[in-house]
Write a protein that holds these residues in place. Sequence first.
Motif, PDB file in Angstrom:
ATOM      1  N   ASP A 129      44.937  38.193  47.457  1.00  0.00           N
ATOM      2  CA  ASP A 129      44.757  39.610  47.140  1.00  0.00           C
ATOM      3  C   ASP A 129      44.440  39.871  45.677  1.00  0.00           C
ATOM      4  O   ASP A 129      44.336  41.027  45.271  1.00  0.00           O
ATOM      5  CB  ASP A 129      46.025  40.391  47.510  1.00  0.00           C
ATOM      6  CG  ASP A 129      46.404  40.233  48.967  1.00  0.00           C
ATOM      7  OD1 ASP A 129      45.492  40.285  49.820  1.00  0.00           O
ATOM      8  OD2 ASP A 129      47.606  40.046  49.261  1.00  0.00           O
ATOM      9  N   ARG A 130      44.253  38.831  44.881  1.00  0.00           N
ATOM     10  CA  ARG A 130      44.233  39.013  43.430  1.00  0.00           C
ATOM     11  C   ARG A 130      42.863  38.761  42.776  1.00  0.00           C
ATOM     12  O   ARG A 130      42.749  38.824  41.554  1.00  0.00           O
ATOM     13  CB  ARG A 130      45.270  38.070  42.792  1.00  0.00           C
ATOM     14  CG  ARG A 130      46.655  38.133  43.448  1.00  0.00           C
ATOM     15  CD  ARG A 130      47.468  39.293  42.955  1.00  0.00           C
ATOM     16  NE  ARG A 130      47.927  39.023  41.610  1.00  0.00           N
ATOM     17  CZ  ARG A 130      48.964  38.238  41.302  1.00  0.00           C
ATOM     18  NH1 ARG A 130      49.638  37.603  42.246  1.00  0.00           N
ATOM     19  NH2 ARG A 130      49.339  38.086  40.045  1.00  0.00           N
ATOM     20  N   PHE A 131      41.849  38.476  43.570  1.00  0.00           N
ATOM     21  CA  PHE A 131      40.525  38.164  43.035  1.00  0.00           C
ATOM     22  C   PHE A 131      39.494  39.135  43.592  1.00  0.00           C
ATOM     23  O   PHE A 131      39.572  39.543  44.755  1.00  0.00           O
ATOM     24  CB  PHE A 131      40.116  36.734  43.370  1.00  0.00           C
ATOM     25  CG  PHE A 131      40.952  35.683  42.697  1.00  0.00           C
ATOM     26  CD1 PHE A 131      40.572  35.147  41.481  1.00  0.00           C
ATOM     27  CD2 PHE A 131      42.128  35.236  43.282  1.00  0.00           C
ATOM     28  CE1 PHE A 131      41.346  34.177  40.856  1.00  0.00           C
ATOM     29  CE2 PHE A 131      42.914  34.269  42.669  1.00  0.00           C
ATOM     30  CZ  PHE A 131      42.516  33.742  41.445  1.00  0.00           C
ATOM     31  N   MET A 132      38.502  39.482  42.764  1.00  0.00           N
ATOM     32  CA  MET A 132      37.432  40.376  43.199  1.00  0.00           C
ATOM     33  C   MET A 132      36.126  39.986  42.518  1.00  0.00           C
ATOM     34  O   MET A 132      36.127  39.307  41.485  1.00  0.00           O
ATOM     35  CB  MET A 132      37.809  41.827  42.893  1.00  0.00           C
ATOM     36  CG  MET A 132      38.134  42.103  41.446  1.00  0.00           C
ATOM     37  SD  MET A 132      38.961  43.718  41.209  1.00  0.00           S
ATOM     38  CE  MET A 132      40.587  43.396  41.919  1.00  0.00           C
ATOM     39  N   LEU A 133      35.015  40.413  43.102  1.00  0.00           N
ATOM     40  CA  LEU A 133      33.694  40.080  42.586  1.00  0.00           C
ATOM     41  C   LEU A 133      33.125  41.242  41.776  1.00  0.00           C
ATOM     42  O   LEU A 133      33.407  42.400  42.051  1.00  0.00           O
ATOM     43  CB  LEU A 133      32.724  39.770  43.733  1.00  0.00           C
ATOM     44  CG  LEU A 133      33.143  38.714  44.737  1.00  0.00           C
ATOM     45  CD1 LEU A 133      32.006  38.480  45.739  1.00  0.00           C
ATOM     46  CD2 LEU A 133      33.534  37.421  44.061  1.00  0.00           C
ATOM     47  N   GLY A 134      32.307  40.898  40.800  1.00  0.00           N
ATOM     48  CA  GLY A 134      31.614  41.913  40.012  1.00  0.00           C
ATOM     49  C   GLY A 134      30.288  41.384  39.523  1.00  0.00           C
ATOM     50  O   GLY A 134      30.101  40.176  39.356  1.00  0.00           O
TER      51      GLY A 134
END
Length: 339
Positions: A284-289
């Motif tokens: 739950d702690r990583f996201m893309l940008g």
Amino acid sequence: MPNARSCLVALLALTALQCQARDYRYSDAHLHYVDFFQESEGMQRLVKEMDAGGIDHVMISGIPVAKKWHEDEPKRPRYYAGDDAGAYWFSATDVFVAAAVKALPAEQRQRFHPFLTGFNPNDKNADAHIRQMLELDPGLWQGLGEVFTRHDDLTALTYGETPRANNEAMTRIYHLAAEYDLPVMLHANITSKREKNPLYLGEIEEALRNHPHVRFIWAHAGTSMEIHRHQEKLDFLLPTLTRMLHDYPNLYIDLSWTVLRPYLLDAKGIPDPKWLALVEKHPDRFMLGSDVVGRFDDLGKYLASFRPFLDALSDDVAKKVARDNFLAVLPRKGAGVAP
């Protein structure tokens, strides 16, 4: 009876087919509507590229500084590092973002999540300015940032002292963020261009430790292109993040730009198993940008470049990283409205 080798080949082929069949929808957790001259291709182009790239949601922010075209420069620079002219803090960037989002049809507006960024992180008046902006447009702003602290040559070129993630002005801003339940996207380099150790790590750790009720999104996991020009890869980054994600439940990692390579994928485009294990451990702690600045033609292509890494993750984790984790970090009580 098939032998073990043939079974393994069949299993790998089946896995490859399953990965190819994945249909990702994306959230872009790091997008700048304008560039360092406060110019943009516009919202119509952005929406078109989002639709083409399968991007359902975007974090949209301005750029908190403007690059100066100096009197002594015969040609207008194309980027903040194009010459030695300075940059200055520019609050009107939020006005441009707000106007662009408000002009959208209602069915499109829900795809955009504006982050307020036009403030000087060295100024202890900044929290008062942010409060005014939040009260001026209740419900519009859904986060703060990208806040520029320890940003390579940019903070050296920007007028005034270098901002720190743990200075007094930022401390006041974090208290306000907690009050309004706003996540904070923070650019804070983990080290300098030359030092092969986490020189500035203590600054962001102090902020994380002292403000447990603030959700911090660490832009590029503390890396930058300028660092990588001098140091190809930071060997201490993965063990440092492994410890920090365990120690600070309020830390989230933006994987944009300088994290994809050389960390998530090697030179041949093969996912790093240690990074895969870390993401699986903290799904739950990583996201893309994308971290695009005012130009959107490569938006879908950039997010699609994460596919080899996403395909190597379990299906549910991959979809969280691609889309859902960013949405989960947004305000829970209503965008930009104090309880």
